[in-house]
Design a protein around this motif. Structure first.
Motif, PDB file in Angstrom:
ATOM      1  N   MET A 146       2.364   6.060  11.662  1.00  0.00           N
ATOM      2  CA  MET A 146       2.414   6.842  10.428  1.00  0.00           C
ATOM      3  C   MET A 146       3.631   7.780  10.418  1.00  0.00           C
ATOM      4  O   MET A 146       4.201   8.042   9.353  1.00  0.00           O
ATOM      5  CB  MET A 146       1.115   7.624  10.228  1.00  0.00           C
ATOM      6  CG  MET A 146      -0.099   6.727   9.980  1.00  0.00           C
ATOM      7  SD  MET A 146       0.120   5.519   8.651  1.00  0.00           S
ATOM      8  CE  MET A 146       0.204   6.584   7.238  1.00  0.00           C
ATOM      9  N   ALA A 147       4.054   8.261  11.561  1.00  0.00           N
ATOM     10  CA  ALA A 147       5.280   9.071  11.635  1.00  0.00           C
ATOM     11  C   ALA A 147       6.484   8.212  11.273  1.00  0.00           C
ATOM     12  O   ALA A 147       7.393   8.663  10.569  1.00  0.00           O
ATOM     13  CB  ALA A 147       5.438   9.676  13.026  1.00  0.00           C
ATOM     14  N   PHE A 148       6.490   6.974  11.744  1.00  0.00           N
ATOM     15  CA  PHE A 148       7.561   6.041  11.386  1.00  0.00           C
ATOM     16  C   PHE A 148       7.555   5.796   9.877  1.00  0.00           C
ATOM     17  O   PHE A 148       8.597   5.815   9.234  1.00  0.00           O
ATOM     18  CB  PHE A 148       7.373   4.724  12.137  1.00  0.00           C
ATOM     19  CG  PHE A 148       8.347   3.660  11.751  1.00  0.00           C
ATOM     20  CD1 PHE A 148       9.607   3.617  12.315  1.00  0.00           C
ATOM     21  CD2 PHE A 148       8.011   2.698  10.802  1.00  0.00           C
ATOM     22  CE1 PHE A 148      10.524   2.634  11.956  1.00  0.00           C
ATOM     23  CE2 PHE A 148       8.908   1.715  10.441  1.00  0.00           C
ATOM     24  CZ  PHE A 148      10.172   1.681  11.011  1.00  0.00           C
ATOM     25  N   VAL A 149       6.381   5.580   9.329  1.00  0.00           N
ATOM     26  CA  VAL A 149       6.245   5.326   7.892  1.00  0.00           C
ATOM     27  C   VAL A 149       6.728   6.535   7.091  1.00  0.00           C
ATOM     28  O   VAL A 149       7.402   6.381   6.075  1.00  0.00           O
ATOM     29  CB  VAL A 149       4.779   4.978   7.546  1.00  0.00           C
ATOM     30  CG1 VAL A 149       4.521   5.046   6.055  1.00  0.00           C
ATOM     31  CG2 VAL A 149       4.412   3.608   8.100  1.00  0.00           C
ATOM     32  N   ALA A 150       6.399   7.724   7.543  1.00  0.00           N
ATOM     33  CA  ALA A 150       6.809   8.937   6.823  1.00  0.00           C
ATOM     34  C   ALA A 150       8.328   9.046   6.747  1.00  0.00           C
ATOM     35  O   ALA A 150       8.865   9.547   5.746  1.00  0.00           O
ATOM     36  CB  ALA A 150       6.219  10.166   7.509  1.00  0.00           C
ATOM     37  N   LYS A 151       9.022   8.577   7.766  1.00  0.00           N
ATOM     38  CA  LYS A 151      10.487   8.642   7.784  1.00  0.00           C
ATOM     39  C   LYS A 151      11.128   7.495   7.007  1.00  0.00           C
ATOM     40  O   LYS A 151      12.311   7.545   6.701  1.00  0.00           O
ATOM     41  CB  LYS A 151      10.991   8.603   9.224  1.00  0.00           C
ATOM     42  CG  LYS A 151      10.609   9.809  10.031  1.00  0.00           C
ATOM     43  CD  LYS A 151      11.075   9.646  11.465  1.00  0.00           C
ATOM     44  CE  LYS A 151      10.530  10.739  12.342  1.00  0.00           C
ATOM     45  NZ  LYS A 151      10.845  10.505  13.752  1.00  0.00           N
ATOM     46  N   SER A 152      10.349   6.462   6.721  1.00  0.00           N
ATOM     47  CA  SER A 152      10.867   5.278   6.035  1.00  0.00           C
ATOM     48  C   SER A 152      11.213   5.614   4.585  1.00  0.00           C
ATOM     49  O   SER A 152      10.453   6.308   3.907  1.00  0.00           O
ATOM     50  CB  SER A 152       9.826   4.162   6.065  1.00  0.00           C
ATOM     51  OG  SER A 152      10.203   3.102   5.229  1.00  0.00           O
ATOM     52  N   PRO A 153      12.336   5.112   4.096  1.00  0.00           N
ATOM     53  CA  PRO A 153      12.687   5.361   2.700  1.00  0.00           C
ATOM     54  C   PRO A 153      11.822   4.557   1.722  1.00  0.00           C
ATOM     55  O   PRO A 153      11.786   4.873   0.531  1.00  0.00           O
ATOM     56  CB  PRO A 153      14.154   4.925   2.620  1.00  0.00           C
ATOM     57  CG  PRO A 153      14.321   3.942   3.714  1.00  0.00           C
ATOM     58  CD  PRO A 153      13.369   4.371   4.801  1.00  0.00           C
TER      59      PRO A 153
ATOM     60  N   MET B 113       0.850  -1.167   0.000  1.00  0.00           N
ATOM     61  CA  MET B 113       0.000   0.000   0.000  1.00  0.00           C
ATOM     62  C   MET B 113       0.900   1.234   0.000  1.00  0.00           C
ATOM     63  O   MET B 113       1.862   1.301   0.756  1.00  0.00           O
ATOM     64  CB  MET B 113      -0.886  -0.032   1.249  1.00  0.00           C
ATOM     65  CG  MET B 113      -1.691   1.221   1.441  1.00  0.00           C
ATOM     66  SD  MET B 113      -2.691   1.264   2.959  1.00  0.00           S
ATOM     67  CE  MET B 113      -3.487  -0.295   2.931  1.00  0.00           C
ATOM     68  N   ASP B 114       0.540   2.212  -0.808  1.00  0.00           N
ATOM     69  CA  ASP B 114       1.353   3.424  -0.827  1.00  0.00           C
ATOM     70  C   ASP B 114       1.005   4.306   0.375  1.00  0.00           C
ATOM     71  O   ASP B 114      -0.042   4.150   1.004  1.00  0.00           O
ATOM     72  CB  ASP B 114       1.160   4.183  -2.146  1.00  0.00           C
ATOM     73  CG  ASP B 114      -0.246   4.714  -2.303  1.00  0.00           C
ATOM     74  OD1 ASP B 114      -0.476   5.874  -1.931  1.00  0.00           O
ATOM     75  OD2 ASP B 114      -1.121   3.961  -2.787  1.00  0.00           O
ATOM     76  N   LYS B 115       1.911   5.206   0.684  1.00  0.00           N
ATOM     77  CA  LYS B 115       1.786   6.031   1.893  1.00  0.00           C
ATOM     78  C   LYS B 115       0.561   6.940   1.849  1.00  0.00           C
ATOM     79  O   LYS B 115      -0.120   7.124   2.863  1.00  0.00           O
ATOM     80  CB  LYS B 115       3.056   6.858   2.097  1.00  0.00           C
ATOM     81  CG  LYS B 115       4.262   6.005   2.440  1.00  0.00           C
ATOM     82  CD  LYS B 115       5.509   6.849   2.583  1.00  0.00           C
ATOM     83  CE  LYS B 115       6.722   5.992   2.873  1.00  0.00           C
ATOM     84  NZ  LYS B 115       7.924   6.801   3.066  1.00  0.00           N
ATOM     85  N   GLU B 116       0.255   7.505   0.687  1.00  0.00           N
ATOM     86  CA  GLU B 116      -0.907   8.402   0.573  1.00  0.00           C
ATOM     87  C   GLU B 116      -2.208   7.654   0.855  1.00  0.00           C
ATOM     88  O   GLU B 116      -3.084   8.173   1.549  1.00  0.00           O
ATOM     89  CB  GLU B 116      -0.951   9.044  -0.818  1.00  0.00           C
ATOM     90  CG  GLU B 116       0.124  10.086  -1.034  1.00  0.00           C
ATOM     91  CD  GLU B 116      -0.034  11.261  -0.088  1.00  0.00           C
ATOM     92  OE1 GLU B 116      -1.172  11.723   0.130  1.00  0.00           O
ATOM     93  OE2 GLU B 116       0.985  11.725   0.443  1.00  0.00           O
ATOM     94  N   THR B 117      -2.337   6.451   0.343  1.00  0.00           N
ATOM     95  CA  THR B 117      -3.529   5.635   0.596  1.00  0.00           C
ATOM     96  C   THR B 117      -3.643   5.320   2.083  1.00  0.00           C
ATOM     97  O   THR B 117      -4.732   5.388   2.659  1.00  0.00           O
ATOM     98  CB  THR B 117      -3.483   4.336  -0.229  1.00  0.00           C
ATOM     99  OG1 THR B 117      -3.424   4.668  -1.612  1.00  0.00           O
ATOM    100  CG2 THR B 117      -4.695   3.473   0.034  1.00  0.00           C
ATOM    101  N   ALA B 118      -2.530   4.993   2.704  1.00  0.00           N
ATOM    102  CA  ALA B 118      -2.536   4.679   4.135  1.00  0.00           C
ATOM    103  C   ALA B 118      -3.007   5.877   4.951  1.00  0.00           C
ATOM    104  O   ALA B 118      -3.808   5.713   5.885  1.00  0.00           O
ATOM    105  CB  ALA B 118      -1.154   4.235   4.583  1.00  0.00           C
TER     106      ALA B 118
ATOM    107  N   SER C  10       8.738   3.326  -0.415  1.00  0.00           N
ATOM    108  CA  SER C  10       7.595   4.040  -0.992  1.00  0.00           C
ATOM    109  C   SER C  10       6.280   3.327  -0.707  1.00  0.00           C
ATOM    110  O   SER C  10       5.214   3.919  -0.800  1.00  0.00           O
ATOM    111  CB  SER C  10       7.777   4.208  -2.495  1.00  0.00           C
ATOM    112  OG  SER C  10       7.868   2.946  -3.118  1.00  0.00           O
ATOM    113  N   GLU C  11       6.357   2.051  -0.365  1.00  0.00           N
ATOM    114  CA  GLU C  11       5.182   1.243  -0.072  1.00  0.00           C
ATOM    115  C   GLU C  11       5.234   0.751   1.372  1.00  0.00           C
ATOM    116  O   GLU C  11       6.302   0.477   1.896  1.00  0.00           O
ATOM    117  CB  GLU C  11       5.129   0.025  -1.000  1.00  0.00           C
ATOM    118  CG  GLU C  11       5.005   0.359  -2.466  1.00  0.00           C
ATOM    119  CD  GLU C  11       3.599   0.772  -2.853  1.00  0.00           C
ATOM    120  OE1 GLU C  11       2.642   0.144  -2.363  1.00  0.00           O
ATOM    121  OE2 GLU C  11       3.466   1.719  -3.633  1.00  0.00           O
TER     122      GLU C  11
END
Length: 65
Positions: free
Chosen positions: A39-46, A1-6, A48-49
């Motif tokens: 979601m903060a962790f995901v935002a920092k993750s390199p 799943m892409d970050k925007e969808t999440a 894309s999915e």
């Protein structure tokens, strides 16, 4: 799943909890704290999915005793 969808799904989940589930403010706050942290962790993750590897990287420090 892409970050925007999440991000969109998390926001929909908050609305569901309040409007359809009738969850208490305390329950919503608890879910929000956990999901916002993830979601903060995901935002920092390199990555894309968001996949099992990203989730595992997030959970890993909590599973070590």
């Amino acid at each position: 799943m892409d970050k925007e969808t999440a991000i969109k799904l998390v926001e929909e989940f908050y609305r569901y909890l309040a409007a359809e589930k009738g969850a208490s403010p305390h329950t919503i706050r608890a879910y929000k704290g956990d999901l916002d942290e993830f979601m903060a962790f995901v935002a920092k993750s390199p990555a894309s999915e968001i996949d099992h590897r990203v989730i595992r990287a997030y959970v890993w420090p909590y599973t070590r005793a």
